[in-house]
Design an enzyme around this catalytic site. Structure first.
Site, PDB file in Angstrom:
ATOM      1  N   PHE A 245      47.698 -42.784  65.658  1.00  0.00           N
ATOM      2  CA  PHE A 245      46.089 -42.229  66.957  1.00  0.00           C
ATOM      3  C   PHE A 245      47.054 -40.220  66.970  1.00  0.00           C
ATOM      4  CE2 PHE A 245      43.168 -41.267  70.030  1.00  0.00           C
ATOM      5  CZ  PHE A 245      41.585 -41.201  69.402  1.00  0.00           C
TER       6      PHE A 245
ATOM      7  N   SER B  11      46.479 -39.025  69.569  1.00  0.00           N
ATOM      8  CA  SER B  11      47.596 -39.358  70.880  1.00  0.00           C
ATOM      9  C   SER B  11      48.750 -39.504  71.169  1.00  0.00           C
ATOM     10  CB  SER B  11      46.197 -39.317  71.801  1.00  0.00           C
ATOM     11  OG  SER B  11      46.125 -40.854  71.994  1.00  0.00           O
ATOM     12  N   LYS B  12      49.272 -40.076  70.563  1.00  0.00           N
ATOM     13  CA  LYS B  12      50.355 -41.514  70.099  1.00  0.00           C
ATOM     14  C   LYS B  12      51.732 -40.131  70.523  1.00  0.00           C
ATOM     15  CE  LYS B  12      48.064 -45.344  70.033  1.00  0.00           C
ATOM     16  NZ  LYS B  12      47.490 -45.790  71.228  1.00  0.00           N
ATOM     17  N   ASN B  13      52.819 -41.019  70.480  1.00  0.00           N
ATOM     18  CA  ASN B  13      53.876 -40.442  70.362  1.00  0.00           C
ATOM     19  C   ASN B  13      54.775 -40.038  68.823  1.00  0.00           C
ATOM     20  OD1 ASN B  13      53.693 -41.494  72.956  1.00  0.00           O
ATOM     21  ND2 ASN B  13      56.009 -41.696  72.883  1.00  0.00           N
ATOM     22  N   LEU B  14      53.958 -40.761  68.158  1.00  0.00           N
ATOM     23  CA  LEU B  14      54.435 -39.736  66.886  1.00  0.00           C
ATOM     24  C   LEU B  14      52.448 -40.105  66.145  1.00  0.00           C
ATOM     25  CD1 LEU B  14      55.803 -39.158  64.438  1.00  0.00           C
ATOM     26  CD2 LEU B  14      56.039 -41.036  63.940  1.00  0.00           C
TER      27      LEU B  14
END
Length: 376
Positions: free
Chosen positions: A189, A191-194
């Site tokens: 998604f 907004s995830k870190n990746l």
């Protein structure tokens, strides 16, 4: 001061614009939108990064969890234990597959599944455990894997919030989270870190047989076109998203370090304030990659603080305001409030502050000054 964002994806994109744009253009030029070369390249790159034998990309993180459980051939009525304090997707897929979710309390210190509560929840019907590496912090996988071995249970890691984090075992060895259990799921998604620029997810495993089953499930149960060998779903990572992820993956450690540095600065600013409990972590390790920076507010009005910050243009959020055991969709007479003292406490105390790779010192000072101002 630049406008504060909960997640500043635009500024992050501007630094990798040429690489991302070239990847997207490659997909448009070659018309390889589904299961194209960029998807296979990303799969291999992520396998190498994680040190895992198999990465199976899919359409989103929720699908990843569901497909992981489908691959284990769990049966309706089988019990699956997971944490009460997490996003609903973790329990949603258990219910969708007609398995029986069993929610347990979490640890006050790390907000991950409580090991004692986990042990008490095991019954003859228990078949799997889903630890969630919440907010970017690794769960206690040593204890979880020992319990799983003792009771012959599967471990499905929910790694949607902690990709890139190291798990430091009691022996001192480091392993990437998501590669320890029998299978793991993650989300890409935005907004995830990746994160990609739409929906995306992946399943990880070191089990060759399980990987083969899962590769069929994600593609309508096909290994050969129009030959449906297993019951499957349509869940594939598209090539444009793979191109975005390929651009970001080489920077993941840098991104995670930027988040840890921001968390260090937050913690330093809040040190000594009795009304603020900051996340405890070792700056020299990498077992917390801060998908979210979550405070606990005690002896003060958390909701009023949230409004105070919003009034000053500081985005913030409550993850999570309602325990899963209290959600209408998952109400169950088996659950008693006294089983969830920590979760019930956390939903009253937690607040997440902006956390992303582009936070600067001026923004962090304004945010922390604003929190302290309210809590004087």
């Amino acid at each position: 001061m630049k406008k504060i964002q909960m997640v500043d994806l635009k500024s992050q994109y501007e630094k990798i614009k040429s690489t991302v744009d070239a990847s997207i253009q490659e997909v448009l030029d070659t018309n390889t939108y589904i299961n194209g070369p960029l998807v296979h390249q990303f799969q291999k790159n992520l396998e190498d990064y994680l040190g895992v034998k198999h990465v199976i990309p899919c359409a989103n993180g929720t699908d990843a969890l569901q497909i992981a459980m489908m691959g284990l051939d769990l049966k309706p009525g089988d019990e699956v234990i997971t944490a009460d304090f997490t996003f609903a997707a973790t329990v949603e897929v258990i219910a969708l597959l007609q398995l029986t979710p069993v929610l347990v309390d979490v640890d006050l210190h790390n907000m991950n599944i409580d090991i004692d509560a986990l042990k008490k929840a095991i019954t003859p019907k228990t078949k799997a455990i889903v630890p969630v590496h919440l907010f970017g912090r690794a769960a206690n996988m040593d204890a979880i894997m020992e319990i799983a071995a003792q009771y012959n249970l599967y471990v499905i890691e929910d790694n949607a919030q902690a990709i890139g984090a190291d798990y430091i075992s009691k022996s001192g060895s480091k392993t990437k989270v998501g590669t320890i259990g029998h299978v793991a799921a993650t989300s890409f998604f935005p907004s995830k870190n990746l994160g990609c620029y739409g929906d995306g997810g992946a399943i990880f495993t070191n089990d060759d047989k399980l990987a083969h089953v899962i590769r069929g499930i994600v593609n309508h149960g096909m290994y050969e076109r129009y030959h449906h060998d297993v019951v499957g779903v349509n869940s594939r990572l598209d090539s444009i998203q793979a191109g975005v992820l390929n651009a970001k993956l080489p920077l993941l450690d840098e991104y995670n370090q930027a988040r840890r540095l921001a968390a260090t600065k937050y913690n330093a600013a809040f040190a000594g304030n009795a009304k603020i409990i900051t996340p405890d972590f070792d700056a020299n390790q990498n077992d917390h990659v801060f998908h979210q920076y979550v405070l606990r507010i005690v002896d003060a009005d958390r909701n009023a603080l949230m409004q105070h910050l919003l009034d000053k243009g500081i985005p913030c959020a409550i993850y999570y305001p309602i325990p899963l055991h209290s959600q209408k969709a998952y109400l169950d007479p088996r659950y008693k409030e006294e089983q969830f003292p920590v979760t019930n406490q956390l939903v009253q105390e937690v607040i997440a502050l902006p956390m992303h790779t582009e936070l600067d010192d001026e923004q962090i000072k304004f945010i922390t000054d604003s929190v302290i101002e309210f809590l004087k």
